[in-house]
Design an enzyme around this catalytic site. Structure first.
Site, PDB file in Angstrom:
ATOM      1  N   GLU A  43      46.223  54.255  49.238  1.00  0.00           N
ATOM      2  CA  GLU A  43      46.757  53.280  50.203  1.00  0.00           C
ATOM      3  C   GLU A  43      48.264  53.416  50.386  1.00  0.00           C
ATOM      4  O   GLU A  43      48.789  53.121  51.451  1.00  0.00           O
ATOM      5  CB  GLU A  43      46.422  51.855  49.750  1.00  0.00           C
ATOM      6  CG  GLU A  43      46.694  50.812  50.805  1.00  0.00           C
ATOM      7  CD  GLU A  43      45.880  49.549  50.608  1.00  0.00           C
ATOM      8  OE1 GLU A  43      46.397  48.488  50.972  1.00  0.00           O
ATOM      9  OE2 GLU A  43      44.751  49.612  50.116  1.00  0.00           O
ATOM     10  N   ASP A  95      43.045  50.273  47.895  1.00  0.00           N
ATOM     11  CA  ASP A  95      42.858  49.116  47.017  1.00  0.00           C
ATOM     12  C   ASP A  95      41.401  48.673  46.998  1.00  0.00           C
ATOM     13  O   ASP A  95      40.724  48.673  48.033  1.00  0.00           O
ATOM     14  CB  ASP A  95      43.741  47.953  47.475  1.00  0.00           C
ATOM     15  CG  ASP A  95      45.221  48.234  47.242  1.00  0.00           C
ATOM     16  OD1 ASP A  95      45.527  49.196  46.508  1.00  0.00           O
ATOM     17  OD2 ASP A  95      46.060  47.500  47.792  1.00  0.00           O
ATOM     18  N   TYR A 115      46.688  45.120  39.083  1.00  0.00           N
ATOM     19  CA  TYR A 115      46.667  44.837  40.520  1.00  0.00           C
ATOM     20  C   TYR A 115      47.016  43.373  40.810  1.00  0.00           C
ATOM     21  O   TYR A 115      46.404  42.462  40.254  1.00  0.00           O
ATOM     22  CB  TYR A 115      45.281  45.170  41.061  1.00  0.00           C
ATOM     23  CG  TYR A 115      45.156  45.067  42.556  1.00  0.00           C
ATOM     24  CD1 TYR A 115      45.758  46.002  43.384  1.00  0.00           C
ATOM     25  CD2 TYR A 115      44.433  44.037  43.138  1.00  0.00           C
ATOM     26  CE1 TYR A 115      45.637  45.917  44.759  1.00  0.00           C
ATOM     27  CE2 TYR A 115      44.301  43.943  44.513  1.00  0.00           C
ATOM     28  CZ  TYR A 115      44.903  44.883  45.316  1.00  0.00           C
ATOM     29  OH  TYR A 115      44.785  44.794  46.674  1.00  0.00           O
TER      30      TYR A 115
END
Length: 739
Positions: free
Chosen positions: A8, A104, A309
């Site tokens: 990403e 993600d 994350y």
């Protein structure tokens, strides 16, 4: 044949490339023996604007609404077109036999990759990398357990439905409102209910009428007692006359200890952080906006790789993370955490930790430290603060409960009862993690520390039943009920996360869905939504309080009722979840959305309200000559043109980081050029030139943040290999955050 990995962001791509040994530098990619790694810059492709379907949509006209594309087109985002072309080139290489989506792990991440692949016309087999952190270990394990891309088709369908539905409803309703009332008005299924919640709170405050209430306090030496109503158990009464009569009856009465009750109690550590809880805590402690906290977290995740994350809505860990906990403890066992973590490293972990629950983890687990070694000297002060919050919370859940003894003393004087409470810590447990911290976590209500001035949380004398309290005196206390507080960023995030209290319907399924899906918006989008409401001049700040502007109040009068309710998001999310599980077809959902968009546009067209600019000034726009509007943003005051097509705006004043030499509050910077002047709320004024001269003399020409940033840059340059062409190429990129 090689496999193409699409990450990403460049930082994640670099980590994956290093693990996969892809060292050859290409245009927008890195190549190795088996893999080629490329990246997006967040979204590279998005849904096309209305004018891409028909040139007539360039001009906003009510008669052209609603706009209903039969098939949605995609367009490459102009600012990142160069990287899109680089990715496309790699996709169509003849030696690329398959594609691995490494964006993600979530609905929006899936959309990032799928839009690129669809626009590029990719037809090659897909695999999916699904990981929660970007450490070398997590990447290796993820590649060892790649999933079939077809398993994620329903998730892709749900993501596309969400994007297309927001396009149909948001763009049509916004254009209809703007054309109907000739003002820059925008609405949507998330931002409009958010405004409605703030309006509801402001109405509560406006209607609130304070009431006086009364109680009785007893003092005997260092002991403070509070009166307790025998019937209701309340410590106060709205009847002043009743309290006065009780005081008269107490005159000359003996106070005897009737009961001393000691109860052993324990409190567990607060749960781990999800993004929203972390944003709330950072707002409360450091006055960071939700957007600032997310940006800091993103750096700690991507650049430093020391936290997992950030965009997670879970406060639990999955069971597969438990075996890695000791390694994570060792990684963060530095500086102020060395002793705290060291106590845990050599001890067995809890057999069934309360913070581990697979059922409460969807895409990502709670935010915790990674297994990456930490160098605190490489962090800015903001990064240190957020890292400190996460690490201490991680350590706290691994510590045993805090055990204490709660003592309750009941005293009888005449016919009335009085009580006092005190706590004695037996084992600090997890609270040891927060010792000697200024403004740590919120104290437990039962465990509130005190200075002896109240009947709760005081140091109690050694008393036993039957003891008579000598020299006791009684006095009436008085207070007033308080209205609900205005929203600040922390409490607004809480309301967006759990908007059930603002639902008109009593639908339990909808309420449950809002709770399960995270309420209005997502952990990834709430910060941007709040920022957008400020930049659209629908919200303004007064201190920490968030208030509606006149524009927002009028918008809520003009917008259809349906768009103001959290139920709309609940309904959508229930259906999107069913699509992601393969239980509902994409066609059926989109058919409903098209019908709803037509109804919405028709309702706005039939509206009879009026929009009035009550912030009009006498100043003329230098472009079109129309009167300018005075608007307040989050940290600034601006003059903007009332004509939406003109778009002129200029800053009148902004809140700076410069501190007043008198009261040390932040000062406003007003004016232009050489005439700029700092103004403080305490009355202090200072020309910009005089301020700069004073700062030079004080030896403070740069801020602490500037110094930290410079020192970090110096360290990075010292550690970098000479002639790192790839690093230089990346340095010139302007990365856009994911939409």
């Amino acid at each position: 044949m090689k496999e193409l990995v699409i990450a990403e962001k460049p930082s994640v791509a670099r980590d994956i490339a290093r693990v996969l040994k892809c060292q050859k530098q290409l245009n927008g990619a890195m190549e190795g023996e088996k893999y080629i790694v490329t990246w997006g810059l967040g979204h590279l492709v998005t849904l096309a604007d209305p004018e891409d379907y028909d040139k007539k949509y360039k001009e906003w006209k009510l008669e052209d609404l609603p706009m209903m594309p039969e098939t949605f087109r995609l367009e490459v985002i102009r600012q990142t077109a160069k990287q899109y072309n680089a990715v496309k080139e790699q996709i169509h290489r003849k030696d690329v036999g398959g594609i691995i989506i490494a964006t993600d792990a979530g609905r929006e991440g899936e959309l990032v990759a799928r839009l690129i692949l669809k626009k590029a016309g990719a037809r090659k087999p897909l695999k999916r990398l699904w990981i929660s952190s970007v450490t070398d270990k997590a990447i290796r394990e993820g590649f060892a357990h790649l999933k079939d891309g077809r398993e994620y088709e329903p998730l892709y369908d749900a993501a596309m439905c969400r994007a297309e539905a927001d396009w149909l409803v948001g763009i049509n309703a916004t254009r209809a409102l703007t054309c109907k009332y000739n003002a820059q008005l925008s609405c949507g299924r998330v931002q409009t209910p958010t405004l409605a919640m703030i309006a509801s709170r402001e109405e509560e405050i406006r209607r609130f009428v304070p009431k006086s209430y009364y109680g009785i306090r007893g003092r005997a030496g260092s002991l403070t007692l509070a009166w307790k109503d025998k019937k209701s158990g309340s410590g106060s009464s709205f009847q002043k006359e009743r309290i006065e009569n009780i005081l008269k009856e107490l005159s000359g009465k003996q106070a005897v200890v009737e009961r001393v009750k000691k109860t052993p109690k324990k409190t567990m550590a607060p749960l781990l952080y999800d993004l929203t809880e972390l944003q709330r805590e950072a707002s409360r402690r450091f006055d960071y906006s939700a957007k600032e906290t997310l940006n800091i977290m993103q750096r700690l995740y991507e650049n430093h790789k020391v936290l997992t994350y950030p965009r997670t809505d879970s406060r639990y860990l999955s069971s597969d993370i438990v075996p890695t906990l000791k390694e994570r403890l060792k990684a963060c066992s530095v500086g102020p955490y060395r002793v705290l973590a060291g106590r845990l490293i050599n001890q067995p972990l809890p057999v069934k930790p309360s913070f581990v629950d697979d059922k409460k983890v969807s895409d990502h687990h709670a935010i915790i430290p990674t297994e990456q070694f930490v160098d605190l000297t490489h962090m800015t002060i903001d990064e240190r603060r957020i890292y400190d919050l996460v690490v201490r919370r991680f350590l706290a859940v691994l510590y045993p409960p805090c055990e204490y003894e709660q003592t309750e003393i009941t005293v009888r004087a005449g016919e009335e009862l009085f009580t006092a409470h005190g706590n004695v810590i037996k084992t600090a447990g997890w609270k040891a993690v927060y010792e000697n911290l200024d403004g740590g976590i919120e104290a437990d209500p039962e465990d509130a520390g005190g200075d002896g001035s109240s009947a709760a949380g005081q140091i109690l004398p050694d008393l036993k039943e039957g003891d008579v309290l000598q020299g006791i005196s009684f006095a009436m206390t008085e207070g007033k009920t308080k209205p609900p507080a205005h929203f600040n960023e922390a409490t607004l995030l809480s309301a967006m996360e759990n908007p059930v209290a603002y639902m008109e319907s009593q639908d339990k399924a909808m309420a449950r869905t809002l709770g399960e899906t995270g309420g209005l918006g997502t952990v990834a989008t709430r910060a941007d939504i709040i920022e957008k409401l400020f930049s659209s001049f629908l919200l303004e700040k007064k201190g920490k309080d968030i208030l509606l502007t006149s524009k927002a109040r009028q918008l809520l009068e003009l917008v259809p009722e349906d768009l103001k309710k959290p139920e709309l998001t609940a309904d959508w999310e229930m259906k999107l979840s069913r699509i992601a599980r393969g239980e509902l077809s994409r066609t059926a959902f989109m058919s409903e959305i098209r019908s709803y968009s037509e109804e919405l546009t028709g309702e706005i067209r039939r509206g009879e309200g009026k929009f009035r600019h009550d912030n009009m000034t006498s100043k003329k726009c230098p472009r079109c000559g129309k009167n300018l509007l005075l608007v307040k943003g989050k940290n600034s005051e601006m003059l903007v043109c009332q004509d939406r097509e003109c778009g002129y705006r200029e800053t009148v004043s902004r809140t700076s980081n410069a501190r007043c030499p008198v009261c040390h509050k932040r000062m406003e910077l007003r004016g232009k050029g050489d005439g700029q002047i700092f103004v403080c709320s305490c009355g202090h004024k200072e020309k910009l030139s005089a301020f700069q001269e004073r700062r030079k003399k004080e030896g403070a020409g740069v801020s602490k943040r500037d110094v930290a940033r410079y020192m970090n840059q110096q360290r990075k340059e010292a550690e970098e290999p000479v002639n790192n062409a790839f690093a230089k190429a990346l340095a010139g990129l302007k990365l856009d955050p994911k939409q």
